[in-house]
Design a protein around this motif. Structure first.
Motif, short mmCIF file in Angstrom:
data_model
loop_
_atom_site.label_atom_id
_atom_site.label_comp_id
_atom_site.label_asym_id
_atom_site.label_seq_id
_atom_site.Cartn_x
_atom_site.Cartn_y
_atom_site.Cartn_z
N LYS A 44 -6.22 9.09 22.42
CA LYS A 44 -6.34 9.84 21.16
C LYS A 44 -7.41 9.24 20.25
O LYS A 44 -8.10 9.97 19.54
N ALA A 45 -7.57 7.92 20.27
CA ALA A 45 -8.62 7.29 19.48
C ALA A 45 -10.00 7.73 19.97
O ALA A 45 -10.89 8.03 19.17
N VAL A 46 -10.16 7.81 21.29
CA VAL A 46 -11.43 8.27 21.85
C VAL A 46 -11.64 9.75 21.53
O VAL A 46 -12.76 10.16 21.20
N GLU A 47 -10.58 10.55 21.57
CA GLU A 47 -10.70 11.96 21.19
C GLU A 47 -11.16 12.08 19.74
O GLU A 47 -11.95 12.97 19.40
N GLY A 48 -10.66 11.21 18.88
CA GLY A 48 -11.09 11.21 17.48
C GLY A 48 -12.57 10.89 17.36
O GLY A 48 -13.29 11.50 16.55
N ALA A 49 -13.05 9.94 18.15
CA ALA A 49 -14.48 9.60 18.14
C ALA A 49 -15.32 10.77 18.64
O ALA A 49 -16.38 11.07 18.08
N ILE A 50 -14.83 11.46 19.67
CA ILE A 50 -15.55 12.64 20.19
C ILE A 50 -15.63 13.70 19.10
O ILE A 50 -16.68 14.33 18.90
N ALA A 51 -14.54 13.91 18.39
CA ALA A 51 -14.55 14.90 17.30
C ALA A 51 -15.54 14.51 16.20
O ALA A 51 -16.23 15.37 15.65
N ALA A 52 -15.64 13.22 15.91
CA ALA A 52 -16.59 12.75 14.90
C ALA A 52 -18.02 13.02 15.35
O ALA A 52 -18.87 13.44 14.55
N THR A 78 -29.31 12.50 20.45
CA THR A 78 -29.09 11.26 19.71
C THR A 78 -28.27 10.33 20.58
O THR A 78 -27.44 10.77 21.35
N THR A 79 -28.55 9.07 20.50
CA THR A 79 -27.78 8.08 21.24
C THR A 79 -27.65 6.82 20.40
O THR A 79 -28.42 6.60 19.47
N GLY A 80 -26.67 6.04 20.71
CA GLY A 80 -26.52 4.76 20.06
C GLY A 80 -26.00 4.79 18.64
O GLY A 80 -26.04 3.78 17.96
N SER A 81 -25.52 5.91 18.17
CA SER A 81 -24.97 5.98 16.83
C SER A 81 -23.56 5.41 16.82
O SER A 81 -22.86 5.41 17.82
N THR A 82 -23.14 4.91 15.67
CA THR A 82 -21.81 4.33 15.53
C THR A 82 -20.90 5.30 14.80
O THR A 82 -21.26 5.85 13.77
N TYR A 83 -19.71 5.48 15.34
CA TYR A 83 -18.69 6.36 14.77
C TYR A 83 -17.40 5.56 14.69
O TYR A 83 -16.66 5.50 15.66
N GLY A 84 -17.15 4.94 13.57
CA GLY A 84 -15.98 4.07 13.44
C GLY A 84 -16.14 2.86 14.35
O GLY A 84 -17.12 2.14 14.26
N ASP A 85 -15.19 2.66 15.25
CA ASP A 85 -15.24 1.54 16.19
C ASP A 85 -15.96 1.89 17.48
O ASP A 85 -15.99 1.09 18.41
N PHE A 86 -16.54 3.07 17.56
CA PHE A 86 -17.12 3.55 18.81
C PHE A 86 -18.62 3.80 18.66
O PHE A 86 -19.11 4.04 17.56
N GLN A 87 -19.31 3.78 19.79
CA GLN A 87 -20.71 4.15 19.83
C GLN A 87 -20.85 5.31 20.80
O GLN A 87 -20.12 5.41 21.78
#
Length: 125
Positions: A44-52, A78-87
């Protein structure tokens, strides 16, 4: 002279063993459930990053439209952007607005998430 107390109250050995057996059974059921909940929380945390990342791609497209008088020839990458704890990032998959969003790295447990759970496709149009 010592006075003998009859009718002492307390737990018998059989009662204590019964309680330990019940606790053991409960632990055997609860521990796997807890492990499943941890993995579900990671997914679910990864799903949240995907949504971001999807939101960011949509906002970038809207910004491009505003700055270019509605020109829809936006090159999505785009690559290498940071979304919370994820890239992660996003890239075009088709000329009609198809985009693939990918989370590339994250916290230490990120390696435990299945590769199929780390990307998603959508259309920004």
């Amino acid at each position: 002279m010592k006075k003998l107390v009859r009718n002492e109250e307390g737990f018998t050995l059989i009662e204590i063993i019964a309680v330990l057996v019940i606790l053991g059974i409960m632990a055997a059921v609860a521990i796997p459930k807890f492990a499943d909940m941890q993995q579900e929380a990671r997914n679910k945390a990864v799903e949240g990053a995907i949504a971001a990342i999807k939101s960011q791609a949509t906002m970038d497209y809207a910004q491009y439209l505003l700055e270019n008088d509605g020109d829809t020839s936006w090159e999505v990458t785009t690559t290498g952007s940071t979304y919370g704890d994820f890239q992660g990032g996003y890239a075009a998959t088709s000329a009609d607005g198809g985009v693939t969003v990918t989370v590339t790295s994250g916290p230490g447990w990120f390696a435990q998430v299945a590769a199929s759970e780390t990307s998603a496709a959508f259309s920004y149009r």
